[in-house]
Structures are given as C-alpha cells and as structure tokens.
Design an enzyme around this catalytic site. Structure first.
Site, short mmCIF file in Angstrom:
data_model
loop_
_atom_site.label_atom_id
_atom_site.label_comp_id
_atom_site.label_asym_id
_atom_site.label_seq_id
_atom_site.Cartn_x
_atom_site.Cartn_y
_atom_site.Cartn_z
N ILE A 94 51.25 31.98 18.51
CA ILE A 94 50.95 32.34 17.12
C ILE A 94 50.32 33.72 17.05
CG2 ILE A 94 50.76 29.95 16.39
CD1 ILE A 94 47.70 30.25 16.53
N ASP A 95 49.98 34.29 18.20
CA ASP A 95 49.49 35.67 18.19
C ASP A 95 50.67 36.59 17.88
OD1 ASP A 95 50.85 36.65 20.61
OD2 ASP A 95 49.41 35.48 21.77
N HIS A 110 56.65 28.55 16.39
CA HIS A 110 55.44 27.81 16.00
C HIS A 110 54.63 28.53 14.93
CE1 HIS A 110 55.28 25.32 20.01
NE2 HIS A 110 56.28 25.00 19.24
N CYS A 118 53.15 28.45 1.20
CA CYS A 118 52.81 27.60 0.06
C CYS A 118 53.61 26.30 0.16
CB CYS A 118 53.12 28.33 -1.25
SG CYS A 118 52.83 27.26 -2.69
N GLU A 205 51.81 28.19 38.31
CA GLU A 205 52.01 26.99 39.12
C GLU A 205 53.35 26.35 38.76
OE1 GLU A 205 48.56 24.99 37.69
OE2 GLU A 205 49.55 24.39 35.84
P1 NAD Z 1 50.00 25.88 27.49
O1 NAD Z 1 48.60 26.33 27.26
O2 NAD Z 1 50.31 24.44 27.38
O3 NAD Z 1 50.44 26.38 28.93
C1 NAD Z 1 50.21 27.67 29.39
C2 NAD Z 1 50.93 27.85 30.70
O4 NAD Z 1 50.77 29.20 31.09
C3 NAD Z 1 50.41 26.98 31.83
O5 NAD Z 1 51.51 26.35 32.48
C4 NAD Z 1 49.71 27.98 32.77
O6 NAD Z 1 49.85 27.62 34.13
C5 NAD Z 1 50.46 29.25 32.47
N1 NAD Z 1 49.69 30.47 32.66
C6 NAD Z 1 48.38 30.69 32.39
N2 NAD Z 1 48.06 31.97 32.67
C7 NAD Z 1 49.19 32.56 33.11
C8 NAD Z 1 49.49 33.86 33.54
N3 NAD Z 1 48.57 34.85 33.57
N4 NAD Z 1 50.76 34.14 33.94
C9 NAD Z 1 51.71 33.17 33.92
N5 NAD Z 1 51.48 31.92 33.51
C10 NAD Z 1 50.23 31.61 33.11
O7 NAD Z 1 50.89 26.75 26.53
P2 NAD Z 1 52.32 26.51 25.84
O8 NAD Z 1 53.23 25.88 26.84
O9 NAD Z 1 52.66 27.80 25.23
O10 NAD Z 1 52.06 25.45 24.68
C11 NAD Z 1 50.93 25.58 23.92
C12 NAD Z 1 51.03 25.71 22.43
O11 NAD Z 1 49.80 26.30 22.02
C13 NAD Z 1 52.06 26.63 21.89
O12 NAD Z 1 52.77 25.87 21.03
C14 NAD Z 1 51.33 27.71 21.08
O13 NAD Z 1 51.74 27.63 19.74
C15 NAD Z 1 49.90 27.36 21.09
N6 NAD Z 1 48.99 28.43 21.56
C16 NAD Z 1 49.23 29.74 21.30
C17 NAD Z 1 48.38 30.74 21.78
C18 NAD Z 1 48.67 32.18 21.45
O14 NAD Z 1 49.26 32.45 20.43
N7 NAD Z 1 48.30 33.13 22.32
C19 NAD Z 1 47.29 30.40 22.55
C20 NAD Z 1 47.03 29.05 22.78
C21 NAD Z 1 47.90 28.06 22.27
#
Ligand code: NAD
Length: 242
Positions: A94-95, A110, A118, A205
């Site tokens: 969402i960033d 997302h 709205c 991982e």
């Molecule tokens: P998740 O948090 O479930 O998983 C993040 C994954 O990234 C993990 O598998 C982790 O091992 C990996 N990871 C962490 N640091 C890393 C790095 N430096 N390099 C490579 N891999 C790395 O995230 P998701 O699968 O995107 O699902 C989460 C949901 O949360 C999404 O739907 C999203 O909308 C939302 N979300 C968004 C943000 C954002 O906009 N930045 C942040 C948090 C959550």
C-alpha cells in the site's frame, strides 16, 4: 532461463520495502504495527468501528510519505528503462515506493495508503491528509462513506482483469519479498508457471509455496535484485552485440 524475455511480470510484497524501513505484515506475534490484523484490516472491523480503522491508516501516512525507495525498487525501474521488454509490477504494498522510484505499469491489487474510496458512489480520491467518518465525498456529497482504499480481508482485489491478462502473457515472473501466505496473490506464481513463465523468487528464506519457483534467490532484495537485473541486462546486451 531464456536469453531474452518479452513480458516480465514482477509481484512485490512487504519484503521489498523492508529495507526502506517499513515493517512487514505479520510479525511473529501476529501484530501489524502493534495492532491485531483482525482489528484494522477486515471489512467487519471497518463497519464496526470506522474511526478506529481510519486512525490506524491516518497514523501510518506520515511514515509512508517520508519513506524512500531502496535499491530493489530502483533496480525494477532500471529494468523497465533499459530492458527491451514490457515490464509490469503487481504490488501488494500500500506504500507508493514504486511510484517514488519512478516505475511505471504499477498495479496496486491491495490499494494505496494515499487513496480513499466512497462506498456510496465508488469515487476514488487521492489524499495524504486524514480521512474520517466525517469526511464528505467530493463527488456525491455523502458524509461518512469514505473508506481507506485498502483492500481488507473479505473484499475483492483490485485490477484483477489486468492481472489475469499479465499472468497469461508473462514469460518471466519474479516474486520479491512476499511470504506466499496471503491469497490470491500467493497463487499467481502457479498461474504464471501454468502459462509457461520462468519463475524466480527473491526472499530472505524459503516460502511455503516454493514448489512453483524455478529458482530461489535468498538474501535481501536490495542486494539480490540489482545483481539479477544487471545479469539480465548484460545477457541481452551481449546477445545484441553478437
Ligand atoms: P509479508 O509481511 O507476509 O511477508 C514479507 C516477506 O518478505 C517475508 O516472506 C520475508 O521473509 C520477506 N522479506 C523481508 N525482508 C526482506 C528483504 N529485505 N528482502 C527480501 N525479502 C524480504 O508480506 P506480503 O506477502 O506482502 O503480505 C502482506 C500484506 O501486507 C500485503 O497484502 C500488503 O498489502 C500489506 N503490507 C504492506 C506494506 C507496505 O505497503 N510496505 C507493509 C506491510 C504490509
């Protein structure tokens, strides 16, 4: 892996933004930025207590406004600018770090932190300001129906027709920093593979759906993705110089 690709599709998740200082989704104790996911990311929670949910996203805005893209975001932009293929990004984030990195073809399945929708008329507005149950829709004039344009659990994803088209077309599918537990995004690799794409995962991982990936590149995306992009560019430049 092929020598040259025509349609590259990149799925990004919270992990790509981790090196920009943004927390990933679920920490070990099931909290997201110190809140229970069920309290701030479900449509039921929003209907029950909209201002609690609005506050959560309003409070997140300054951090996301200030966040800067990292080398992984920039590597994707470089690929888009220098590789002779169509390159699309499907992001779960969402960033707006892909936009800040000047990437194009970004599809936010997302939603986005800087938007509200709205629920009465469907109008989507862009704003980095606060939204609340007292916000009036600038299109239909109804108050109290603006919702953060974030897809909550229990809602349909955005831009799915485009996503389906891109998954069918892709000959290279990259998944960057996503845990593979949030569906349906977690199933995209399976679809891309079914339609013939080479598939590569970038993560710290091994993830739970790693069966469908041809390659796993472990490590921080800010280090592994730029190297991968350089290799792709070298390969195509080498081929064109023959
Ligand atoms: P998740 O948090 O479930 O998983 C993040 C994954 O990234 C993990 O598998 C982790 O091992 C990996 N990871 C962490 N640091 C890393 C790095 N430096 N390099 C490579 N891999 C790395 O995230 P998701 O699968 O995107 O699902 C989460 C949901 O949360 C999404 O739907 C999203 O909308 C939302 N979300 C968004 C943000 C954002 O906009 N930045 C942040 C948090 C959550």
């Amino acid at each position: 892996m092929k020598e040259k690709y025509n349609n590259i599709l990149i799925l990004t998740g919270a992990g790509i933004s981790a090196e920009s200082g943004l927390a990933t989704f679920r920490s070990e104790n099931g909290l997201w930025n110190n809140h229970r996911v069920e309290d701030v990311a479900t449509i039921e929670a929003y209907h029950k207590n909209p201002d609690y949910v609005h506050d959560f996203y309003n409070n997140m805005k300054p951090e996301l406004w200030n966040a800067r893209p990292n080398n992984a975001h920039l590597a994707i932009t470089k690929l888009q600018q220098e590789y002779p293929a169509e390159v699309h990004i499907i992001t779960q984030n969402i960033d707006t770090l892909h936009e800040k990195a000047k990437s194009k073809n970004v599809h936010h399945i997302h939603g986005q932190i800087n938007q509200a929708v709205c629920l009465h008329c469907g109008k989507v507005i862009e704003t980095w300001g606060d939204v609340s149950s007292e916000t009036v829709c600038e299109s239909c004039g109804v108050m109290g129906m603006m919702k953060p344009n974030i897809v909550f659990f229990g809602e349909d994803l955005l831009c799915m027709n485009k996503v389906e088209e891109l998954l069918r077309k892709a000959d290279l599918f990259l998944s960057v920093g996503t845990s593979g537990v949030v569906f349906p995004a977690a199933s995209f690799v399976q679809t891309a593979k079914y339609y013939g794409a080479d598939t590569v995962e970038f993560n710290l991982e091994a993830t739970s759906n790693n069966f469908y990936f041809d390659r796993h590149i472990m490590g921080k995306a800010g280090e592994t993705l730029p190297k991968f992009v350089e290799d792709l560019l070298n390969q195509v430049h080498y081929k064109s110089s023959l």
